[in-house]
Design a protein around this motif. Structure first.
Motif, short mmCIF file in Angstrom:
data_model
loop_
_atom_site.label_atom_id
_atom_site.label_comp_id
_atom_site.label_asym_id
_atom_site.label_seq_id
_atom_site.Cartn_x
_atom_site.Cartn_y
_atom_site.Cartn_z
N VAL A 12 -22.22 4.98 -48.03
CA VAL A 12 -22.59 4.64 -46.65
C VAL A 12 -23.87 5.39 -46.26
N ILE A 13 -23.98 6.65 -46.65
CA ILE A 13 -25.20 7.42 -46.34
C ILE A 13 -26.42 6.76 -46.97
N ALA A 14 -26.31 6.32 -48.22
CA ALA A 14 -27.44 5.68 -48.90
C ALA A 14 -27.88 4.42 -48.16
N LYS A 15 -26.93 3.60 -47.72
CA LYS A 15 -27.25 2.38 -46.97
C LYS A 15 -27.85 2.74 -45.61
N TRP A 16 -27.30 3.78 -44.98
CA TRP A 16 -27.79 4.20 -43.66
C TRP A 16 -29.23 4.68 -43.77
N CYS A 17 -29.52 5.52 -44.76
CA CYS A 17 -30.88 6.05 -44.93
C CYS A 17 -31.87 4.93 -45.25
N ALA A 18 -31.45 3.95 -46.07
CA ALA A 18 -32.33 2.82 -46.40
C ALA A 18 -32.62 2.00 -45.14
N GLY A 19 -31.61 1.77 -44.32
CA GLY A 19 -31.82 1.04 -43.07
C GLY A 19 -32.70 1.81 -42.10
N PHE A 20 -32.48 3.12 -42.03
CA PHE A 20 -33.29 3.94 -41.11
C PHE A 20 -34.75 3.97 -41.54
N ALA A 21 -35.00 4.00 -42.83
CA ALA A 21 -36.39 4.04 -43.33
C ALA A 21 -37.18 2.81 -42.90
N LYS A 22 -36.49 1.71 -42.64
CA LYS A 22 -37.14 0.48 -42.18
C LYS A 22 -36.91 0.24 -40.70
N LEU A 23 -36.15 1.14 -40.03
CA LEU A 23 -35.72 0.94 -38.65
C LEU A 23 -35.13 -0.47 -38.49
N ASP A 24 -34.29 -0.83 -39.46
CA ASP A 24 -33.68 -2.16 -39.52
C ASP A 24 -32.35 -2.14 -38.76
N ALA A 25 -32.41 -2.54 -37.49
CA ALA A 25 -31.23 -2.47 -36.62
C ALA A 25 -30.10 -3.36 -37.12
N VAL A 26 -30.42 -4.49 -37.74
CA VAL A 26 -29.39 -5.39 -38.25
C VAL A 26 -28.66 -4.73 -39.41
N ALA A 27 -29.41 -4.18 -40.36
CA ALA A 27 -28.79 -3.51 -41.51
C ALA A 27 -27.98 -2.31 -41.06
N LEU A 28 -28.52 -1.52 -40.15
CA LEU A 28 -27.81 -0.33 -39.68
C LEU A 28 -26.54 -0.72 -38.91
#
Length: 128
Positions: A12-28
């Motif tokens: 979950v942390i890996a997915k969260w960090c990847a989403g945050f790096a793109k500021l991807d609100a949908v992914a997050l």
């Protein structure tokens, strides 16, 4: 920390960090429960995936945001519940001062997948 809880939280942390790096609100927001409570970096309580998406869509559009988790602790409190606490360091490439916060998540098994049902960020500086 059980190896199963550790592996779940790490994923979950890996997915969260990847989403945050793109500021991807949908992914997050997809990482959160439909019943999520979310306290981020402002006083407002955001609710559910739509609330989480609103929070992330409302952040400044930093050019190169990065989040790094450390001091991660996780425990499987029941078969469908994991409690997690960590420190997150946000590197915003000089666009604002770096930020270090305490983070706690409660993850639940929802529709066969692990989702964050409670997200609470707080200041690392002592309040009292």
């Amino acid at each position: 920390m059980s190896s199963e809880a550790d592996a779940i939280v790490s994923a979950v942390i890996a997915k969260w960090c990847a989403g945050f790096a793109k500021l991807d609100a949908v992914a997050l927001s997809s990482l959160y429960s439909t019943n999520a409570f979310f306290f981020g970096s402002n006083p407002k309580l955001y609710r559910g995936r739509d609330g989480v998406a609103d929070y992330f869509n409302g952040l400044p559009r930093w050019r190169n945001p990065n989040a790094a988790f450390s001091e991660v602790n996780a425990v499987q409190a029941s078969p469908d519940l994991i409690n997690m606490a960590a420190t997150i360091s946000f590197d915003l490439a000089g666009e604002r001062d770096d930020l270090v916060v305490k983070m706690s998540w409660v993850l639940i098994r929802e529709d066969g997948d692990w989702k964050i049902v409670n997200h609470h960020a707080s200041s690392q500086a002592p309040l009292i």
